[in-house]
Design a protein around this motif. Sequence first.
Motif, short mmCIF file in Angstrom:
data_model
loop_
_atom_site.label_atom_id
_atom_site.label_comp_id
_atom_site.label_asym_id
_atom_site.label_seq_id
_atom_site.Cartn_x
_atom_site.Cartn_y
_atom_site.Cartn_z
N THR A 1 0.54 -0.98 -0.07
CA THR A 1 0.09 -0.39 -0.28
C THR A 1 0.59 1.59 0.03
OG1 THR A 1 -0.53 0.44 2.28
CG2 THR A 1 -2.55 -0.81 1.10
N GLY A 2 1.95 0.69 0.34
CA GLY A 2 2.69 2.26 0.60
C GLY A 2 3.24 2.37 -1.08
N ALA A 3 3.58 1.85 -1.88
CA ALA A 3 3.58 1.50 -3.25
C ALA A 3 2.45 2.44 -4.20
CB ALA A 3 3.80 0.48 -3.91
N ARG B 1 9.69 11.00 9.20
CA ARG B 1 8.77 10.28 8.93
C ARG B 1 8.25 9.87 9.57
NH1 ARG B 1 10.50 7.31 3.61
NH2 ARG B 1 8.33 6.16 4.10
N ARG C 1 10.23 5.16 -5.95
CA ARG C 1 11.14 4.59 -4.45
C ARG C 1 12.42 5.32 -3.79
NH1 ARG C 1 8.35 1.56 -2.56
NH2 ARG C 1 7.53 -0.39 -3.16
N ARG D 1 -0.33 12.36 11.95
CA ARG D 1 -1.39 13.39 11.57
C ARG D 1 -2.99 12.45 11.64
NH1 ARG D 1 0.77 8.63 6.73
NH2 ARG D 1 -0.47 6.79 7.27
N ASP E 1 -1.77 1.31 8.29
CA ASP E 1 -3.05 1.20 8.60
C ASP E 1 -3.75 -0.04 8.63
OD1 ASP E 1 -3.28 2.21 6.11
OD2 ASP E 1 -5.06 3.36 6.51
N ILE E 2 -3.10 -0.80 8.03
CA ILE E 2 -4.29 -1.83 7.56
C ILE E 2 -4.57 -2.91 8.49
CG2 ILE E 2 -4.07 -3.82 6.32
CD1 ILE E 2 -2.81 -1.61 4.85
N SER F 1 4.97 11.14 2.15
CA SER F 1 4.38 11.11 3.90
C SER F 1 3.85 12.54 3.83
CB SER F 1 6.32 11.58 4.79
OG SER F 1 5.20 11.13 6.12
N PHE G 1 0.65 4.72 -2.47
CA PHE G 1 0.64 6.10 -1.92
C PHE G 1 1.42 6.88 -2.60
CE2 PHE G 1 -2.43 7.03 1.13
CZ PHE G 1 -3.00 5.61 1.69
N ARG G 2 2.69 6.51 -2.82
CA ARG G 2 4.51 6.71 -3.65
C ARG G 2 3.54 7.07 -5.02
NH1 ARG G 2 9.96 5.86 -1.58
NH2 ARG G 2 9.97 5.04 0.36
N GLY H 1 9.92 9.32 -1.35
CA GLY H 1 9.38 9.42 0.17
C GLY H 1 8.46 10.28 0.79
N ARG I 1 -6.57 9.66 1.73
CA ARG I 1 -7.09 8.41 1.40
C ARG I 1 -8.43 7.78 1.81
NH1 ARG I 1 -2.63 7.62 4.88
NH2 ARG I 1 -3.22 5.61 5.17
N GLY J 1 1.58 -2.03 5.77
CA GLY J 1 1.46 -0.36 5.40
C GLY J 1 1.25 -0.17 6.66
N SER K 1 0.15 11.37 1.87
CA SER K 1 -0.86 10.16 2.74
C SER K 1 -1.23 10.72 3.63
CB SER K 1 0.52 9.14 2.96
OG SER K 1 1.08 9.52 4.09
N1 LIG Z 1 -1.30 2.06 4.61
C1 LIG Z 1 -0.08 2.58 4.38
C2 LIG Z 1 1.05 3.09 3.49
C3 LIG Z 1 1.76 3.56 3.65
N2 LIG Z 1 1.86 5.54 3.95
C4 LIG Z 1 2.45 6.76 3.56
C5 LIG Z 1 4.12 5.86 4.71
C6 LIG Z 1 5.54 6.39 4.38
O1 LIG Z 1 5.56 8.19 4.67
C7 LIG Z 1 4.87 6.72 2.61
C8 LIG Z 1 5.05 5.40 1.61
O2 LIG Z 1 5.55 4.53 2.93
P1 LIG Z 1 6.20 3.23 2.59
O3 LIG Z 1 6.58 2.77 0.61
O4 LIG Z 1 7.42 3.84 2.71
O5 LIG Z 1 5.95 1.98 3.30
O6 LIG Z 1 3.27 5.81 2.56
C9 LIG Z 1 0.56 5.56 4.59
O7 LIG Z 1 0.29 6.39 4.79
N3 LIG Z 1 0.10 4.33 4.51
#
Ligand SMILES: Nc1ccn([C@H]2C[C@H](O)[C@@H](COP(=O)(O)O)O2)c(=O)n1
Length: 233
Positions: A39-41, A184, A95, A191, A135-136, A104, A43-44, A100, A113, A133, A107
Motif C-alpha cells: 500500500t505504500g507503493a 517520517r 522509490r 497525522r 493503517d491496514i 508522507s 501512496f508513492r 518518500g 486516503r 502499510g 498520505s
Molecule cells: N497504508 C499506508 C502505507 C503508506 N503510507 C505512507 C507512509 C509513508 O510515509 C509513505 C510511503 O510508505 P512506504 O512505501 O515507505 O511504506 O506512505 C500510509 O500513510 N499508509
Amino acid sequence: MSAVRENGVIVAIDGPSGAGKSSLTKLLAQRLGYIHIDTGAMFRAVALMSKRAGIATDDDARLAELCRGLDVTFVRDGASCRVLANGEDVSTEIRTEEIGLLTSAISARKPVREALLTMQRAMGAKGGVILEGRDIGTVVFPDAEVKFFLSASAEERGRRRYLELAARGDSATLEETIAKVIQRDKQDEGREHAPLKQADDALPIDSTSLSIEEVLSVMENAVRERLAQGDKG
Ligand SMILES: Nc1ccn([C@H]2C[C@H](O)[C@@H](COP(=O)(O)O)O2)c(=O)n1
Ligand SMILES: Nc1ncnc2c1ncn2[C@@H]1O[C@H](COP(=O)(O)OP(=O)(O)OP(=O)(O)O)[C@@H](O)[C@H]1O
C-alpha cells in the motif's frame, strides 16, 4: 470468528519506515502463495503523479481529482513485482527519498486516503492477501484474521535504509538517514487521518536484533496457526 474468505485469510503488516515490512511481506507471500499488496507503493504513485502535475500537497480538490483518474496495479515480474500507474511502470521513480518524503505529506490528506482505502479493500476483500502499510490492521481491514506490527529502533531502521541507499549510490550519511526516518515516523504517527499505530489485536514484533529469516519464521508460524484454527470451523 469471521467467516472463511474465498481465497484464504487477510494478513496485515503495519509498522514504521524501514522496519522490514516489504521484505517480510514478499517472503511471507511466497511461502503462503498469497498476493503481496504494497500500500505504500500506492501512496508513492499518487505522490509521483501529483509532483508531475504540480499539485500542492494541501490541494485536496486536485488531489481528489487525480486519485479519481488514477489506476494503480501490481504486475508480477519473476520473483518481484512492478508498480504501474495508469499502465506506466513507475517502480523505480517512486522509490527515491524525495518521493518518500513527499508521500508522507500526501498520505496525510483525507481525499487520498479515502480513494486508496476503497482500492485496497477491493484488492483484498476475498483474502489470500498480505497488505503492508501503516493503517491496514486499524483502518483498511480491522477484521483481518492475522495482524502484525513490525518495528525496530530508529537507529537500526536508519542503518538499514542507509545501507540500501548507499548500495544505490546515494551519498546520504547515516546520521542524515536516521534523521529522515525519525521525521517520517513523526509525520506518519502525528497525522489526523489514519495515523500509524499498532492495532490492539496485532502481534508486535521488534526486529531490531532479529534477522529477516527469524522474523519470517515468527510470522509464518502465526499465520499457519490461524489457518489451522479456521479448518476447525
Ligand atoms: N497504508 C499506508 C502505507 C503508506 N503510507 C505512507 C507512509 C509513508 O510515509 C509513505 C510511503 O510508505 P512506504 O512505501 O515507505 O511504506 O506512505 C500510509 O500513510 N499508509
Ligand atoms: N530484520 C532485518 N534485519 C536486517 N535488515 C533488514 C531486516 N528487515 C529488513 N531489512 C532491510 O532493511 C531495508 C528496509 O526494509 P524494507 O524496505 O522491507 O522496510 P519497510 O518497512 O518496507 O520500509 P518502508 O516502509 O520505508 O518501505 C532493506 O534493505 C531490508 O533488506
